[in-house]
Scaffold this motif. Structure first.
Motif, short mmCIF file in Angstrom:
data_model
loop_
_atom_site.label_atom_id
_atom_site.label_comp_id
_atom_site.label_asym_id
_atom_site.label_seq_id
_atom_site.Cartn_x
_atom_site.Cartn_y
_atom_site.Cartn_z
N GLU A 128 -67.12 -69.02 -71.54
CA GLU A 128 -67.62 -68.58 -70.23
C GLU A 128 -67.85 -69.76 -69.29
O GLU A 128 -67.57 -69.67 -68.10
CB GLU A 128 -68.91 -67.78 -70.39
CG GLU A 128 -68.59 -66.36 -70.81
CD GLU A 128 -69.86 -65.57 -71.08
OE1 GLU A 128 -70.87 -65.81 -70.39
OE2 GLU A 128 -69.81 -64.72 -71.98
N ALA A 129 -68.36 -70.86 -69.84
CA ALA A 129 -68.55 -72.06 -69.00
C ALA A 129 -67.20 -72.55 -68.50
O ALA A 129 -67.06 -72.94 -67.33
CB ALA A 129 -69.25 -73.15 -69.81
N LEU A 130 -66.20 -72.51 -69.37
CA LEU A 130 -64.86 -72.94 -68.96
C LEU A 130 -64.29 -72.01 -67.89
O LEU A 130 -63.67 -72.46 -66.92
CB LEU A 130 -63.92 -72.99 -70.17
CG LEU A 130 -64.24 -74.07 -71.23
CD1 LEU A 130 -63.30 -73.91 -72.43
CD2 LEU A 130 -64.14 -75.47 -70.66
N ALA A 131 -64.51 -70.71 -68.07
CA ALA A 131 -63.99 -69.74 -67.11
C ALA A 131 -64.64 -69.93 -65.74
O ALA A 131 -63.98 -69.91 -64.71
CB ALA A 131 -64.23 -68.32 -67.62
N ARG A 132 -65.95 -70.14 -65.74
CA ARG A 132 -66.65 -70.37 -64.46
C ARG A 132 -66.14 -71.66 -63.81
O ARG A 132 -65.98 -71.73 -62.59
CB ARG A 132 -68.17 -70.45 -64.67
CG ARG A 132 -68.86 -69.10 -64.84
CD ARG A 132 -70.38 -69.24 -64.71
NE ARG A 132 -70.92 -70.22 -65.65
CZ ARG A 132 -71.28 -69.95 -66.91
NH1 ARG A 132 -71.17 -68.72 -67.38
NH2 ARG A 132 -71.77 -70.90 -67.67
N PHE A 133 -65.92 -72.65 -64.64
CA PHE A 133 -65.40 -73.93 -64.13
C PHE A 133 -64.04 -73.74 -63.46
O PHE A 133 -63.76 -74.28 -62.38
CB PHE A 133 -65.30 -74.92 -65.28
CG PHE A 133 -64.54 -76.18 -64.94
CD1 PHE A 133 -65.07 -77.10 -64.04
CD2 PHE A 133 -63.30 -76.45 -65.51
CE1 PHE A 133 -64.37 -78.26 -63.72
CE2 PHE A 133 -62.59 -77.60 -65.19
CZ PHE A 133 -63.13 -78.51 -64.29
N ALA A 134 -63.17 -72.95 -64.12
CA ALA A 134 -61.79 -72.80 -63.63
C ALA A 134 -61.69 -71.95 -62.38
O ALA A 134 -60.69 -72.01 -61.66
CB ALA A 134 -60.92 -72.20 -64.74
N GLU A 135 -62.74 -71.16 -62.12
CA GLU A 135 -62.67 -70.20 -61.03
C GLU A 135 -62.41 -70.87 -59.69
O GLU A 135 -63.18 -71.72 -59.24
CB GLU A 135 -63.96 -69.38 -60.97
CG GLU A 135 -63.76 -68.05 -60.29
CD GLU A 135 -65.01 -67.20 -60.37
OE1 GLU A 135 -65.44 -66.93 -61.51
OE2 GLU A 135 -65.55 -66.87 -59.30
N GLY A 136 -61.32 -70.49 -59.06
CA GLY A 136 -60.99 -71.02 -57.73
C GLY A 136 -60.24 -72.34 -57.76
O GLY A 136 -59.85 -72.84 -56.71
N LEU A 137 -60.04 -72.90 -58.94
CA LEU A 137 -59.29 -74.17 -59.01
C LEU A 137 -57.80 -73.90 -58.96
O LEU A 137 -57.31 -72.88 -59.45
CB LEU A 137 -59.62 -74.92 -60.31
CG LEU A 137 -61.06 -75.38 -60.49
CD1 LEU A 137 -61.21 -76.14 -61.81
CD2 LEU A 137 -61.51 -76.27 -59.33
N GLU A 138 -57.09 -74.87 -58.38
CA GLU A 138 -55.64 -74.78 -58.29
C GLU A 138 -55.02 -75.24 -59.59
O GLU A 138 -54.00 -74.70 -60.05
CB GLU A 138 -55.19 -75.68 -57.14
CG GLU A 138 -53.75 -75.60 -56.75
CD GLU A 138 -53.41 -76.65 -55.69
OE1 GLU A 138 -52.25 -77.07 -55.63
OE2 GLU A 138 -54.33 -77.07 -54.94
N SER A 185 -57.55 -72.58 -73.58
CA SER A 185 -58.33 -71.50 -72.97
C SER A 185 -58.28 -71.63 -71.44
O SER A 185 -58.11 -70.64 -70.72
CB SER A 185 -59.75 -71.52 -73.54
OG SER A 185 -60.70 -71.27 -72.56
N LEU A 186 -58.37 -72.86 -70.94
CA LEU A 186 -58.25 -73.07 -69.49
C LEU A 186 -56.84 -72.72 -69.01
O LEU A 186 -56.66 -72.14 -67.93
CB LEU A 186 -58.56 -74.53 -69.13
CG LEU A 186 -60.04 -74.91 -69.17
CD1 LEU A 186 -60.21 -76.43 -69.14
CD2 LEU A 186 -60.79 -74.27 -68.00
N ALA A 187 -55.84 -73.06 -69.84
CA ALA A 187 -54.45 -72.86 -69.43
C ALA A 187 -54.09 -71.38 -69.30
O ALA A 187 -53.09 -71.03 -68.67
CB ALA A 187 -53.50 -73.54 -70.42
N GLU A 188 -54.92 -70.50 -69.84
CA GLU A 188 -54.68 -69.06 -69.65
C GLU A 188 -55.05 -68.62 -68.24
O GLU A 188 -54.63 -67.57 -67.77
CB GLU A 188 -55.53 -68.25 -70.65
CG GLU A 188 -54.92 -68.25 -72.03
CD GLU A 188 -55.90 -67.76 -73.09
OE1 GLU A 188 -56.88 -67.05 -72.72
OE2 GLU A 188 -55.70 -68.11 -74.26
N ARG A 189 -55.87 -69.43 -67.57
CA ARG A 189 -56.36 -69.05 -66.25
C ARG A 189 -55.71 -69.84 -65.12
O ARG A 189 -55.62 -69.37 -64.00
CB ARG A 189 -57.87 -69.30 -66.17
CG ARG A 189 -58.62 -68.46 -67.17
CD ARG A 189 -60.07 -68.86 -67.27
NE ARG A 189 -60.71 -68.00 -68.24
CZ ARG A 189 -61.22 -66.79 -67.96
NH1 ARG A 189 -61.20 -66.34 -66.72
NH2 ARG A 189 -61.75 -66.05 -68.90
N VAL A 190 -55.32 -71.08 -65.42
CA VAL A 190 -54.93 -72.01 -64.36
C VAL A 190 -54.01 -73.05 -65.00
O VAL A 190 -54.15 -73.34 -66.18
CB VAL A 190 -56.25 -72.60 -63.76
CG1 VAL A 190 -57.01 -73.43 -64.76
CG2 VAL A 190 -56.05 -73.34 -62.49
#
Lengths: 352, 352
Positions: free
Chosen positions: A39-49, A65-70
């Motif tokens: 969850e901390a990683l997801a919040r961190f990634a939010e809005g990042l390019e 896990s970050l690479a799934e989002r961004v």
């Protein structure tokens, strides 16, 4: 240093660290969390390019896990290849890049068999989390075997044959999102207590042949990994040929000279690469040297009194053995660099 | 750009602006207040080691009020000398630095008398708050006099004789707290609609004699004002001699090339000066050019695709006529610079 290079490119930054108080927090937003907290990683990634990193011990799972989002650059497979010394050397082997002889050590019997093959001296290392000379023991004779085994805390380990190298070099290479490649000239590195003390760029006496060999190795690694960003490979020079020691999937201390010494710094080129922008010229401006400040805060006025010395102070608390800054020197000839470097080493050491 | 240069020197920053949203707020603390609010200034100054500025229209009273609490560099008397065109030219005269002929205009009769003396063309200017060509009117003939008088909103004004200059140059000079001096080479400036469009450094065809004359002028100004920091003097070249047009007590747009073009940038040298550190080398790395981005956001990839182009994007909202960034070029010869600059001007203009 990435953020300082990135603001002029119109970028904004958010940092993630596992501990509060990171100095990067002075110049951009800092989020503190655990690598294993999705969850901390997801919040961190939010809005990042996109996400990049400058620490090779980021857990691969966190990067994936970050690479799934961004988009994450360099790609998580580069972290994976670099984090385990056994995987790393096996990877080099698969690309026909020579390495020191090595043996996986899972049991005490493996260790004894390995030593039998390499002879003394040899080096026993932990497979993961080693940096700045940590997690390794040199075995000079049979009497060192037991102590090293117990000091390293047991397997998984790797035993490496000792290479009687003439000098340590490193190559910094960059690959852009389009596959564009750029290489900095080989750098000569000097360590002290396992920690990089100084780098000379280009490596004195560098021949086009040696540079071509280094670029060839780097190209194979970059292309196999579909790498994006700056990659460092540490090498040994042995009788005019290069043996790969290890690699770091990030901007690297042995590339810090490029801040003033190259047309485009490794930091700017790393950002250009991950942003999909054209890479900048890696041309050297004359000759350069980098001296690390380790556990010492020198008198800034004396440092800056050295002709063409450039201070890079990280703003960290000074602790023994901690890299807290570096000084770059640039000049048109090696003779000028040598004289100024000696003076600088004196200024720095006097305060320790 | 001052903060970006200052972090590696171990400095921390707090900014003061009269409007919120200043882009500097992304990389350090930003305080918003009015220059005439002594309490806001006092809170701003609290805990600071010193204050500097990079805008010459900071009210002298605000600078003096801050100077009661904390050192302010450049000294407030430099602001005072530079803010009023009449005071500025009188100051140059007192130092035997040639200027265009000028006449104070407090009444319509003064204006008519001044025009009588200068003849046409001449330039009528407001005495304060002029920058980027604002607050001035060229009088080409008698028919322009009334319109200029009413457009500038009345006295106090200054009428200046028109100088048939060959080119516009500027010199960037630095004085440290100990009185140490350093000078960048003269730069050739090209304006467009009163706004600096590009600078070439060193000025093509620069002779040691011209450079010595510029340094001599700058030295007189720096020493008379007991100046600390970077100072810019804008000059006209007329038949191999220099005439002072105006000065700016701050880092200056015509010094932005120094970020990559000089051994030490004007920003780092300004900070070294105000911090009492030794000044850095002002040596030029080959040749450099700076192209301002005015009211346009070019395609970054195309800009960075120009060899040895360095982008400095300020992160500001793009508005017509607003300087929102600049591009620096560096090369070993003028020929290389010229060709790349043309390409860059094309890339930038096409998007306008």
């Amino acid at each position: 240093m990435l953020a300082l290079a990135g603001y002029p490119l119109g970028q904004r930054f958010r940092f993630f660290d596992t501990a509060g108080g990171a100095v990067a927090g002075h110049l951009a937003e800092l989020r503190v969390g655990a690598y294993d907290d999705p969850e901390a990683l997801a919040r961190f990634a939010e809005g990042l390019e996109l996400v990049t990193y400058e620490f090779e011990n980021v857990p691969v799972a966190a990067a994936r896990s970050l690479a799934e989002r961004v988009p994450v650059f360099p790609p998580p497979q580069a972290l994976e290849a670099a984090q385990d010394r056994l995987a790393e050397k096996t990877f080099f082997q698969s690309l026909d890049i020579p390495t020191p002889p090595f043996y996986p050590v899972l049991t005490r019997a493996d260790l004894l068999e390995g030593v039998e093959r390499t002879g003394f001296p040899c080096v026993l290392k932990t497979r993961t989390l080693g940096y700045d000379g940590k997690g390794q023991q040199v075995l000079r004779g049979p009497e060192d075997v037991e102590g090293a085994w117990s000091r390293l805390g047991g397997p998984p380990l790797i035993l490496e044959g000792f290479v009687a190298f003439e000098r340590e070099l490193s190559v910094l290479a960059v690959r852009g999102r389009s596959g564009e490649l750029a290489f900095y000239p080989l750098v000569e590195n000097h360590h002290q207590g396992g920690i990089l003390r100084k780098s000379l760029a280009p490596a004195p006496g560098l021949t086009p042949r040696l540079q071509a060999q280094a670029e060839d190795y780097a190209r194979r690694v970059l292309e196999r990994l579909e790498y994006v960003g700056v990659l460092a490979i540490e090498l040994f020079e042995v009788e005019g040929r290069l043996i790969a020691n290890e690699m770091a999937p990030r901007v690297h201390n042995s590339g810090h000279w490029s801040l003033e010494g190259a047309e485009t710094s490794q930091f700017e080129n790393h950002l250009r690469a991950v942003l999909g922008l054209p890479l900048g010229s890696t041309r050297v401006r004359g000759h350069a040297a980098m001296l690390n400040l380790i556990g010492v805060r020198p008198d800034f006025a004396r440092v800056l009194g050295v002709r063409e010395a450039h201070l890079h102070w990280y703003g960290k608390e000074v602790r023994p053995g901690r890299k807290v800054g570096h000084v770059n020197l640039r000049a048109d000839s090696w003779e000028e660099i040598r004289a100024r470097l000696q003076r600088l080493e004196w200024i720095v050491s006097e305060r320790q």
